[in-house]
Design a protein around this motif. Structure first.
Motif, PDB file in Angstrom:
ATOM      1  N   ALA A 171      -1.041  -5.344  -4.687  1.00  0.00           N
ATOM      2  CA  ALA A 171      -0.746  -3.973  -4.266  1.00  0.00           C
ATOM      3  C   ALA A 171      -2.015  -3.154  -4.442  1.00  0.00           C
ATOM      4  O   ALA A 171      -2.681  -3.242  -5.481  1.00  0.00           O
ATOM      5  N   TYR A 172      -2.349  -2.367  -3.430  1.00  0.00           N
ATOM      6  CA  TYR A 172      -3.518  -1.492  -3.483  1.00  0.00           C
ATOM      7  C   TYR A 172      -3.018  -0.059  -3.687  1.00  0.00           C
ATOM      8  O   TYR A 172      -2.258   0.470  -2.865  1.00  0.00           O
ATOM      9  N   LEU A 173      -3.417   0.570  -4.796  1.00  0.00           N
ATOM     10  CA  LEU A 173      -2.931   1.887  -5.183  1.00  0.00           C
ATOM     11  C   LEU A 173      -4.112   2.801  -5.499  1.00  0.00           C
ATOM     12  O   LEU A 173      -5.151   2.344  -5.991  1.00  0.00           O
ATOM     13  N   VAL A 230       0.863  -1.184   0.000  1.00  0.00           N
ATOM     14  CA  VAL A 230       0.000   0.000   0.000  1.00  0.00           C
ATOM     15  C   VAL A 230       0.898   1.232   0.000  1.00  0.00           C
ATOM     16  O   VAL A 230       2.068   1.157   0.374  1.00  0.00           O
ATOM     17  N   GLU A 231       0.351   2.355  -0.411  1.00  0.00           N
ATOM     18  CA  GLU A 231       1.095   3.601  -0.299  1.00  0.00           C
ATOM     19  C   GLU A 231       1.259   3.971   1.172  1.00  0.00           C
ATOM     20  O   GLU A 231       0.480   3.540   2.024  1.00  0.00           O
ATOM     21  N   PRO A 233      -0.522  -5.283   5.591  1.00  0.00           N
ATOM     22  CA  PRO A 233      -0.265  -4.144   4.709  1.00  0.00           C
ATOM     23  C   PRO A 233       1.182  -3.669   4.858  1.00  0.00           C
ATOM     24  O   PRO A 233       1.666  -3.462   5.975  1.00  0.00           O
ATOM     25  N   VAL A 234       1.871  -3.499   3.750  1.00  0.00           N
ATOM     26  CA  VAL A 234       3.275  -3.089   3.747  1.00  0.00           C
ATOM     27  C   VAL A 234       3.385  -1.734   3.057  1.00  0.00           C
ATOM     28  O   VAL A 234       3.052  -1.613   1.875  1.00  0.00           O
ATOM     29  N   PRO A 235       3.830  -0.687   3.765  1.00  0.00           N
ATOM     30  CA  PRO A 235       3.869   0.642   3.161  1.00  0.00           C
ATOM     31  C   PRO A 235       5.008   0.795   2.157  1.00  0.00           C
ATOM     32  O   PRO A 235       6.105   0.268   2.343  1.00  0.00           O
ATOM     33  N   VAL A 236       4.729   1.535   1.088  1.00  0.00           N
ATOM     34  CA  VAL A 236       5.708   1.865   0.048  1.00  0.00           C
ATOM     35  C   VAL A 236       5.857   3.382   0.013  1.00  0.00           C
ATOM     36  O   VAL A 236       4.851   4.105  -0.019  1.00  0.00           O
TER      37      VAL A 236
END
Length: 463
Positions: free
Chosen positions: A232-234, A186-187, A205-208
């Motif tokens: 990935a959720y964008l 995720v962002e 959820p892993v932040p980018v």
């Protein structure tokens, strides 16, 4: 959410008592103030209330009045007395997405990123029978009502099915593919409803990292290599920041996802609400067989019209359709035909133009009254993402509620509870409500320090 400390709790109660005004006995006012704060989420379950003597001194009431209020709260099942320990709140704790959906009739609600009222809709004189005319007769049209699907063709690329709003679409897309212990990228700030779905799936959820153009491609590639994510959720037009993802960034991230066979769930609920910037292209352009696109009419028509869609390649859509059939059989035909009538008759370009005016109105008012607050003017969406220097956003949100306005604290939007000095505030309300809200926000800000000046309600300026 943590319990407020003693001084903060008494401040919340004093402010809520002031808002409730007169017309009640003192014990009923105090009982109502505690109930209001509990129902608004400012007091989480397990909060220890001050002793009768302490609270009586803090709010200027007799000890007998406080005791009567505490008895009423216990009798109502809102509190319990623990022998030798004190009085504790029994109100249920709520999730992050629940935090955003709380309702309080006394509040000006700036916490929700949605169309606050249906005033921009143009509906024909509807025959109620027309709302019930489903081609299937029984109304169980899994992919959606034919009239609405025709009205959506200009908005949605490829095949799609109709959902009960964007949240339903996100839920179907992620639950179709995320499994326990999976990683989902995720962002670094993202939509709390998506975080709730990811966690409910048992995934992580892993932040980018992101910048002003969108997800950082190098960070995205590194996260893919390290975590081997299921998806990935964008977000195309981002909430909470209002950032519009740059076309070249969309293309680069989509190419990385395609190379590594990463499923993309793209949230385009806000994609039509851009303020001078071009509408961002879909990730599906570069990754057509691995992108699920979620859309919604709640951001362009009305939040209460729960109609959205999910678009994907045939193999992906078939899997989602199977889950939807198990989930709810079909989206309400009445809602879909009402949405179709709204799309066919409304001039929707009025709303984005009005949003720009409201964004600028709120920005001007905040800069005048709260010059220490900072934000990047959003290129899209419905909200400002504001940094509060030196403040704890959750504590400030509690205080703002006590002053009659709801904002969304930053940790709600972060998978690792970061951004503790940020709040999201909607500018979608009418200018009159925005002006009242700014006065309340400023009053709450200055109330953090008992030595700060008051706010003149007539001018909205420090005095």
């Amino acid at each position: 959410m943590r319990s407020p400390d003693h001084d903060h709790l008494t401040l919340l109660l004093r402010d809520r008592l002031r808002l409730r005004g007169g017309g009640e006995t003192p014990s009923r006012r105090l009982t109502g103030a505690v109930r209001d704060l509990a129902e608004a989420g400012a007091l989480p379950a397990g909060t220890r209330l001050p002793s009768e003597r302490e609270l009586a001194s803090a709010v200027g009431m007799s000890r007998g009045t406080v005791a009567a209020a505490y008895r009423a709260l216990v009798d109502a099942g809102l509190c319990e007395r623990r022998h030798g320990s004190g009085t504790y709140l029994l109100a249920p704790a709520i999730s992050d997405i629940g935090h955003l959906m709380r309702r309080d009739a006394l509040l000006i609600d700036m916490s929700k990123s949605t169309v606050p009222d249906p005033s921009f809709l143009r509906l024909p004189d509807l025959d109620p029978a027309e709302l019930l005319r489903a081609p299937s007769q029984h109304g169980y049209d899994l992919m959606g009502d034919a009239r609405l699907r025709a009205a959506l063709r200009g908005r949605v690329a490829g095949d799609f099915l109709v959902t009960s709003g964007g949240q339903h679409g996100i839920d179907l897309a992620l639950r179709s593919f995320a499994r326990p212990r999976d990683a989902v990228l995720v962002e670094e700030t993202t939509y709390p409803g998506a975080l709730a779905v990811i966690r409910r799936c048992g995934a992580e959820p892993v932040p980018v990292a992101c910048d002003t153009h969108g997800p950082d491609p190098d960070a995205f590639r590194a996260a893919v290599a390290r975590h081997r994510p299921a998806a990935a959720y964008l977000i195309a037009v981002h909430s909470p920041t209002g950032r519009v993802t740059a076309p070249e960034r969309v293309a680069e991230v989509a190419r990385i996802a395609r190379e590594h066979d990463v499923l993309l769930v793209e949230d385009r609920a806000l994609a039509e609400l851009v303020h001078g910037a071009p509408v961002p292209p879909s990730y599906a352009g570069e990754h057509p067989d691995g992108t699920i696109t979620v859309g919604s009419l709640s951001k362009v028509l009305w939040g209460g019209l729960r109609v959205g869609w999910v678009a994907a390649a045939p193999a992906l859509l078939a899997r989602i359709a199977e889950l939807k059939m198990e989930n709810d059989l079909a989206t309400s035909t009445v809602s879909q035909r009402m949405a179709a009538a709204a799309l066919e008759n409304s001039t929707l370009d009025e709303w984005p133009a009005e949003l720009i005016r409201r964004r600028d109105h709120l920005s001007t008012a905040l800069r005048r009254v709260l010059p220490q607050w900072t934000w990047r003017q959003p290129d899209g969406g419905l909200s400002l993402w504001v940094r509060l220097p030196g403040a704890d956003a959750e504590r400030y949100a509690d205080l703002a509620r006590a002053h009659g306005v709801a904002v969304a604290p930053g940790p709600l939007f972060s998978p690792d509870r970061a951004y503790r000095d940020h709040v999201r505030i909607s500018f979608a309300l009418t200018p009159e409500l925005l002006d009242r809200a700014v006065v309340a926000l400023a009053t709450a800000w200055h109330a953090r320090d008992a030595s700060a000046g008051a706010i003149d309600p007539g001018l909205g300026l420090p005095v």
